[in-house]
Design a protein around this motif. Sequence first.
Motif, mmCIF file in Angstrom:
data_model
loop_
_atom_site.group_PDB
_atom_site.id
_atom_site.type_symbol
_atom_site.label_atom_id
_atom_site.label_comp_id
_atom_site.label_asym_id
_atom_site.label_seq_id
_atom_site.Cartn_x
_atom_site.Cartn_y
_atom_site.Cartn_z
ATOM 1 N N SER A 86 0.581 -1.340 0.108
ATOM 2 C CA SER A 86 -0.060 -0.093 -0.208
ATOM 3 C C SER A 86 0.349 1.523 0.229
ATOM 4 O O SER A 86 1.941 0.927 0.686
ATOM 5 C CB SER A 86 -1.058 -0.163 1.383
ATOM 6 O OG SER A 86 -1.670 0.764 1.698
ATOM 7 N N VAL A 87 0.718 1.948 -0.467
ATOM 8 C CA VAL A 87 1.602 3.573 -1.115
ATOM 9 C C VAL A 87 0.472 4.528 -0.697
ATOM 10 O O VAL A 87 -0.827 4.757 -1.820
ATOM 11 C CB VAL A 87 2.377 3.522 -1.858
ATOM 12 C CG1 VAL A 87 1.526 3.387 -2.878
ATOM 13 C CG2 VAL A 87 3.701 4.597 -2.003
ATOM 14 N N PHE A 88 0.657 6.076 -0.450
ATOM 15 C CA PHE A 88 0.043 6.878 -0.107
ATOM 16 C C PHE A 88 0.821 8.758 -0.046
ATOM 17 O O PHE A 88 1.938 8.136 0.059
ATOM 18 C CB PHE A 88 -0.984 6.984 0.778
ATOM 19 C CG PHE A 88 -0.799 6.726 2.222
ATOM 20 C CD1 PHE A 88 -1.117 5.175 2.961
ATOM 21 C CD2 PHE A 88 -1.094 7.135 3.021
ATOM 22 C CE1 PHE A 88 -0.489 4.247 3.558
ATOM 23 C CE2 PHE A 88 -0.473 6.493 4.168
ATOM 24 C CZ PHE A 88 -0.901 5.747 4.923
ATOM 25 N N LEU A 89 -0.134 8.960 -0.624
ATOM 26 C CA LEU A 89 0.891 10.827 -0.736
ATOM 27 C C LEU A 89 -0.095 11.423 -0.100
ATOM 28 O O LEU A 89 -1.278 11.218 -0.448
ATOM 29 C CB LEU A 89 1.018 10.734 -2.124
ATOM 30 C CG LEU A 89 1.238 12.119 -2.691
ATOM 31 C CD1 LEU A 89 3.138 12.220 -1.875
ATOM 32 C CD2 LEU A 89 1.257 13.122 -4.000
ATOM 33 N N ILE A 90 0.643 11.982 1.076
ATOM 34 C CA ILE A 90 -0.143 12.622 2.102
ATOM 35 C C ILE A 90 -0.018 14.306 2.070
ATOM 36 O O ILE A 90 2.057 14.270 1.579
ATOM 37 C CB ILE A 90 -1.057 12.408 3.056
ATOM 38 C CG1 ILE A 90 0.734 12.351 3.892
ATOM 39 C CG2 ILE A 90 -1.745 10.444 3.641
ATOM 40 C CD1 ILE A 90 0.709 11.717 5.212
ATOM 41 N N ARG A 134 -6.555 -4.035 3.785
ATOM 42 C CA ARG A 134 -7.268 -3.261 4.341
ATOM 43 C C ARG A 134 -7.246 -2.376 6.088
ATOM 44 O O ARG A 134 -7.417 -2.474 6.604
ATOM 45 C CB ARG A 134 -7.943 -4.494 4.733
ATOM 46 C CG ARG A 134 -9.018 -5.107 3.603
ATOM 47 C CD ARG A 134 -9.958 -5.481 3.780
ATOM 48 N NE ARG A 134 -11.372 -4.925 4.617
ATOM 49 C CZ ARG A 134 -12.392 -4.297 3.671
ATOM 50 N NH1 ARG A 134 -11.833 -4.197 1.812
ATOM 51 N NH2 ARG A 134 -13.103 -4.417 3.977
ATOM 52 N N HIS A 135 -6.668 -1.848 5.299
ATOM 53 C CA HIS A 135 -5.963 -0.090 6.597
ATOM 54 C C HIS A 135 -7.080 0.881 6.117
ATOM 55 O O HIS A 135 -7.259 0.929 5.489
ATOM 56 C CB HIS A 135 -4.385 0.199 5.840
ATOM 57 C CG HIS A 135 -3.682 -1.109 5.834
ATOM 58 N ND1 HIS A 135 -3.042 -1.513 4.881
ATOM 59 C CD2 HIS A 135 -3.109 -1.713 6.520
ATOM 60 C CE1 HIS A 135 -1.987 -1.780 4.124
ATOM 61 N NE2 HIS A 135 -1.415 -2.748 5.816
ATOM 62 N N GLU A 175 5.275 -9.173 10.232
ATOM 63 C CA GLU A 175 5.041 -8.998 8.322
ATOM 64 C C GLU A 175 5.231 -7.607 7.848
ATOM 65 O O GLU A 175 5.618 -8.130 6.427
ATOM 66 C CB GLU A 175 3.898 -9.396 8.748
ATOM 67 C CG GLU A 175 3.601 -10.532 10.029
ATOM 68 C CD GLU A 175 4.291 -11.733 9.230
ATOM 69 O OE1 GLU A 175 4.218 -11.869 7.817
ATOM 70 O OE2 GLU A 175 4.965 -12.856 10.018
ATOM 71 N N GLU A 176 4.832 -6.824 8.109
ATOM 72 C CA GLU A 176 5.051 -5.383 7.821
ATOM 73 C C GLU A 176 5.596 -4.169 8.190
ATOM 74 O O GLU A 176 5.510 -3.764 9.012
ATOM 75 C CB GLU A 176 3.294 -4.498 8.120
ATOM 76 C CG GLU A 176 2.155 -5.658 7.216
ATOM 77 C CD GLU A 176 2.019 -6.144 6.388
ATOM 78 O OE1 GLU A 176 1.733 -5.359 4.989
ATOM 79 O OE2 GLU A 176 1.608 -6.948 5.328
ATOM 80 N N SER A 177 5.971 -4.113 6.742
ATOM 81 C CA SER A 177 6.970 -2.460 7.618
ATOM 82 C C SER A 177 6.567 -1.074 6.599
ATOM 83 O O SER A 177 5.699 -1.228 5.918
ATOM 84 C CB SER A 177 7.702 -2.326 7.528
ATOM 85 O OG SER A 177 8.906 -3.802 8.141
ATOM 86 N N PHE A 237 5.161 -1.991 3.150
ATOM 87 C CA PHE A 237 5.707 -3.179 2.860
ATOM 88 C C PHE A 237 5.704 -4.162 3.398
ATOM 89 O O PHE A 237 6.067 -4.328 4.841
ATOM 90 C CB PHE A 237 6.623 -2.692 2.081
ATOM 91 C CG PHE A 237 7.749 -2.135 2.000
ATOM 92 C CD1 PHE A 237 7.877 -1.859 3.052
ATOM 93 C CD2 PHE A 237 8.350 -3.451 2.881
ATOM 94 C CE1 PHE A 237 9.182 -0.813 3.722
ATOM 95 C CE2 PHE A 237 10.296 -2.666 3.339
ATOM 96 C CZ PHE A 237 9.894 -1.852 3.530
ATOM 97 N N GLY A 238 5.876 -5.261 2.513
ATOM 98 C CA GLY A 238 6.187 -6.666 3.491
ATOM 99 C C GLY A 238 7.186 -7.683 3.495
ATOM 100 O O GLY A 238 8.339 -6.887 2.940
ATOM 101 N N LYS A 239 7.318 -8.772 3.895
ATOM 102 C CA LYS A 239 8.648 -8.857 4.349
ATOM 103 C C LYS A 239 10.090 -9.756 3.286
ATOM 104 O O LYS A 239 10.451 -9.337 2.475
ATOM 105 C CB LYS A 239 9.110 -10.329 4.671
ATOM 106 C CG LYS A 239 8.597 -10.080 6.153
ATOM 107 C CD LYS A 239 9.370 -11.164 6.967
ATOM 108 C CE LYS A 239 7.919 -12.303 6.924
ATOM 109 N NZ LYS A 239 7.739 -13.355 8.176
#
Lengths: 201, 142
Positions: free
Chosen positions: B40-44, B60-61, B98-100, B116-118
């Motif tokens: 998942s990636v987002f620009l804020i 599903r964040h 699991e997630e970073s 992102f994951g491992k």
Amino acid sequence: MAIVNLKKGEVQAKIVYYGPGRGGKTTNLEYIYRKFHDRIKTEMVTIKTHGDRTLFFDFLPIEIGKIKGFDVRIQLYTVPGQVKYDATRRLVLRGADGIVFVADSLVVRRKENMLSLKNLADNLATYKKSLADVPIVLQYNKRDLEDEGIPLLSLEALEKDLNSRLRAPSFGASAQKGPNVVQTMKKIIVMTMDSLRRNLM
Amino acid sequence: MKKHYKVVVGGPLNYVFNREQLTAIEDVLERDLVELGVRSVFLIDMAGNIIANKGNGEGRHDIYSLAALAAGNFGAVSTMAKLIGEEEFSLLFHRGREESIHFSKLADDFLLITIFGKALSLGFLRLKVAEATGKIAAILEC
């Protein structure tokens, strides 16, 4: 700093609840969260200390429907009220499109209200803004305590202390029981959207 | 392509993004990061508002809460950097089992948040994020 997304037809705006510690900022958001639970898709985010005081901020996103064809999403934040958290308060204030100043009606909190309003003006100045640049609504909270015989400042006295120069819309309210909590929020949303429309659309 | 415009309101900037810019930004997020394996990636913006987001459909964040917390976290870390005499920290990254999550500043006003994951190495991710932020800055002309 509002974001207008012309692709999705969406406007996002940030409204910050400011005021002295233990004044009822978080309680305002909690009431709104309970009242509009069916319209709020996510959990309210709070970062608190063990003593149940706000450490960083509370966050509550609300979709309020369409205004002039745009889906409007309002992000409600509170700042930590305690004096020592000024650095985090300043961070939360960044990009605020509207402000609700929650004053404490207790007689003993008179000085804290005035100091907090001064602190708001100082922190806005770090972003090169003044109280006159940002839509603001004043809320005189804890009016329900009058019934319990606790000495409260009169609405006139609060107006004189905090609003004689600002002349912003103001409400006597009870964040605990609900009167004028929603009205305060509606007023600041209308003022914020008006201001964005003037400046952006 | 229509240019985006900025309106000064008492100092800091408000932003309006047109359809072409947002489509171009989403293309960069999709091709350069999601297709690479980012979840998942987002620009804020620094106020915690979301400008664009893309994901591979697995996560599903609650992205609105994540954006608010990410902006707050970034602001807090930047202030800490200044307190110890640094302009800013170059690497902002939290590793989970699991997630970073990785933060990258874009111009003065924006942040690119990547989850992102491992399977992805941090070094490779940083390289790709740097490329993507360069392309997005060009789209935003900032």
